[in-house]
Design a protein around this motif. Structure first.
Motif, short mmCIF file in Angstrom:
data_model
loop_
_atom_site.label_atom_id
_atom_site.label_comp_id
_atom_site.label_asym_id
_atom_site.label_seq_id
_atom_site.Cartn_x
_atom_site.Cartn_y
_atom_site.Cartn_z
N ILE A 51 18.33 11.53 14.49
CA ILE A 51 17.24 10.64 14.11
C ILE A 51 16.43 10.24 15.34
O ILE A 51 15.20 10.16 15.30
N LEU A 52 17.13 9.99 16.45
CA LEU A 52 16.46 9.53 17.66
C LEU A 52 15.95 10.67 18.54
O LEU A 52 15.36 10.42 19.58
N ASP A 53 16.13 11.90 18.11
CA ASP A 53 15.64 13.06 18.83
C ASP A 53 14.16 13.27 18.50
O ASP A 53 13.79 13.46 17.34
N ALA A 54 13.32 13.24 19.50
CA ALA A 54 11.87 13.36 19.28
C ALA A 54 11.49 14.66 18.59
O ALA A 54 10.46 14.72 17.91
N LYS A 55 12.30 15.70 18.75
CA LYS A 55 11.96 17.00 18.17
C LYS A 55 11.99 16.99 16.64
O LYS A 55 11.38 17.86 16.01
N THR A 56 12.70 16.05 16.04
CA THR A 56 12.78 16.02 14.58
C THR A 56 11.49 15.53 13.94
O THR A 56 11.24 15.78 12.76
N GLY A 57 10.67 14.80 14.69
CA GLY A 57 9.42 14.28 14.15
C GLY A 57 9.57 13.08 13.24
O GLY A 57 8.61 12.64 12.62
N ILE A 58 10.77 12.51 13.16
CA ILE A 58 11.00 11.34 12.29
C ILE A 58 10.33 10.11 12.90
O ILE A 58 10.48 9.82 14.08
N LEU A 59 9.59 9.38 12.09
CA LEU A 59 8.98 8.13 12.52
C LEU A 59 9.89 6.96 12.18
O LEU A 59 10.26 6.17 13.04
N CYS A 60 10.25 6.84 10.91
CA CYS A 60 11.13 5.76 10.47
C CYS A 60 12.13 6.33 9.48
O CYS A 60 11.75 6.96 8.50
N GLN A 61 13.41 6.10 9.76
CA GLN A 61 14.49 6.65 8.94
C GLN A 61 15.15 5.56 8.09
O GLN A 61 15.90 4.75 8.59
N PRO A 62 14.84 5.50 6.79
CA PRO A 62 15.52 4.52 5.94
C PRO A 62 16.99 4.89 5.75
O PRO A 62 17.34 6.08 5.68
N VAL A 63 17.82 3.88 5.65
CA VAL A 63 19.24 4.05 5.37
C VAL A 63 19.53 3.32 4.06
O VAL A 63 19.22 2.12 3.93
N VAL A 64 20.09 4.02 3.09
CA VAL A 64 20.31 3.42 1.78
C VAL A 64 21.78 3.04 1.62
O VAL A 64 22.68 3.75 2.07
N TYR A 65 22.02 1.90 0.96
CA TYR A 65 23.37 1.40 0.72
C TYR A 65 23.63 1.42 -0.79
O TYR A 65 22.78 1.04 -1.59
N SER A 66 24.80 1.86 -1.19
CA SER A 66 25.10 1.93 -2.61
C SER A 66 26.48 1.38 -2.89
O SER A 66 27.27 1.18 -1.96
N ASP A 68 0.87 -1.17 0.00
CA ASP A 68 0.00 0.00 0.00
C ASP A 68 0.91 1.23 0.00
O ASP A 68 1.60 1.49 0.98
N GLN A 69 0.90 1.98 -1.08
CA GLN A 69 1.82 3.11 -1.20
C GLN A 69 1.55 4.21 -0.18
O GLN A 69 2.42 5.05 0.08
N ARG A 70 0.38 4.20 0.45
CA ARG A 70 0.10 5.19 1.49
C ARG A 70 1.06 5.05 2.67
O ARG A 70 1.32 6.01 3.39
N LEU A 71 1.59 3.85 2.87
CA LEU A 71 2.49 3.60 3.99
C LEU A 71 3.83 4.31 3.83
O LEU A 71 4.59 4.44 4.80
N ASP A 72 4.12 4.81 2.63
CA ASP A 72 5.35 5.58 2.43
C ASP A 72 5.34 6.86 3.27
O ASP A 72 6.40 7.45 3.52
N ALA A 73 4.15 7.27 3.73
CA ALA A 73 4.04 8.48 4.54
C ALA A 73 4.75 8.34 5.89
O ALA A 73 5.04 9.34 6.55
N LEU A 74 5.04 7.11 6.31
CA LEU A 74 5.74 6.90 7.57
C LEU A 74 7.25 7.04 7.44
O LEU A 74 7.97 7.07 8.45
N LEU A 75 7.75 7.12 6.20
CA LEU A 75 9.19 7.08 5.95
C LEU A 75 9.77 8.45 5.69
O LEU A 75 9.23 9.22 4.89
N ALA A 76 10.87 8.75 6.35
CA ALA A 76 11.62 9.96 6.08
C ALA A 76 12.46 9.76 4.82
O ALA A 76 12.66 8.62 4.39
N PRO A 77 12.96 10.82 4.21
CA PRO A 77 13.89 10.65 3.08
C PRO A 77 15.10 9.83 3.52
O PRO A 77 15.62 10.01 4.63
N ALA A 78 15.55 8.94 2.65
CA ALA A 78 16.66 8.05 3.00
C ALA A 78 17.96 8.81 3.17
O ALA A 78 18.20 9.82 2.49
#
Length: 290
Positions: free
Chosen positions: A275-290, A252-262
């Motif tokens: 990332i772990l600071d509550a003030k940032t408002g981040i719910l889930c922080q993806p980490v990308v590998y290249s 469900d593409q709506r779930l992308d709303a929970l993800l911050a920019p990688a």
């Protein structure tokens, strides 16, 4: 397996980062293949592509409980294939969805129930999302952050701040990680309702209002934990089957709303405190590998 994405979600991971895991839980909280020891650092989940020796999984994208690491070896039985219609970036929510699914099994919502979910973190939001898909349910996501209203709307459920939510609920799920949230959950309960406690407080003592009308209204306060399959499904479901179901529910593409920019894997050490600071408002922080 070559890693494509991993992720960090606030909540339990911030407790780990802050060294707030009780010694009594060090072993019970260990994930399969988890490297390191509590209190910190530890690593435990990733989305990647099977490079060799995977049999039927060869060349496929899979989810496994094992990062943050660019490549690693695990038994093929420990990897769950990601459906082609679930993007790898979204698949990092698999462990959170598994926790939410198990919680919904424990809560046993029914069609047409009035349901309040306290706490719009990743798990609470996913619980509200799953409950909102049950026919006729009236689901409200409750959080102190009014900015979460947009997220609730995207996922098809209502939103309210504490003190403004509709009471007399049939089911209340608490996932805020705050004693204040638990008090709100009890206040919103209808007579003989169930309050499912999904928050985990680490080493913090919690005071709950179990006086007043708690007993006369015959409220039920029930715990939930992903470490075991919910009793309602335990005779038939394994952990692997449950995880595979959770991955499929991410279609469900709506779930992308929970993800911050990688962010890039190489930037993770510097970015982690923010990332772990509550003030940032981040719910889930993806980490990308290249």
């Amino acid at each position: 397996m070559k890693t494509i994405y991993s992720a960090i979600s606030r909540g339990t991971e911030s407790l780990v980062f802050g060294g707030r895991i009780p010694v009594s839980e060090f072993e019970r909280m260990r994930a399969p293949f988890m490297q390191g020891d509590f209190p910190f650092p530890v690593k435990y989940a990733a989305v990647g592509r099977v490079e060799s020796g995977g049999g039927a999984l060869q060349g496929k994208n899979v989810f496994a409980l094992f990062p943050h690491q660019t490549a690693f070896n695990i038994p093929a039985s420990a990897a769950v294939a990601i459906p082609e219609d679930v993007p790898p970036r979204r698949a990092v929510l698999a462990a959170n969805m598994e926790t939410a699914l198990n919680g919904v099994w424990d809560a046993a919502p029914a069609p047409a129930d009035r349901i309040a979910v306290i706490g719009a973190g990743v798990v609470g939001t996913l619980v509200a999302y799953l409950c909102g898909r049950i026919p006729g349910t009236d689901v409200t996501l409750v959080d102190i952050n009014p900015d979460r209203a947009k997220l609730a709307g995207t996922l098809g459920v209502s939103f309210a701040e504490p003190g403004k939510a509709r009471g007399d609920c049939d089911l209340i799920v608490h996932a805020s990680g705050s004693p204040d949230g638990l008090r709100t959950a009890l206040e919103l309960s209808g007579d003989e309702a169930t309050v499912l406690e999904m928050s985990w407080y680490g080493d913090v003592a919690v005071t709950a209002m179990l006086g007043g009308s708690f007993h006369s209204r015959r409220l039920r306060l029930v715990s939930s934990h992903v470490g075991r399959v919910a009793p309602s499904h335990r005779p038939r479901w394994t952990h692997v089957r449950r995880l595979a179901a959770a991955v499929a529910l991410l279609n469900d593409q709506r779930l992308d709303a929970l993800l911050a920019p990688a962010i890039a894997f190489g930037d993770l050490p510097d970015q982690l405190p923010g990332i772990l600071d509550a003030k940032t408002g981040i719910l889930c922080q993806p980490v990308v590998y290249s």
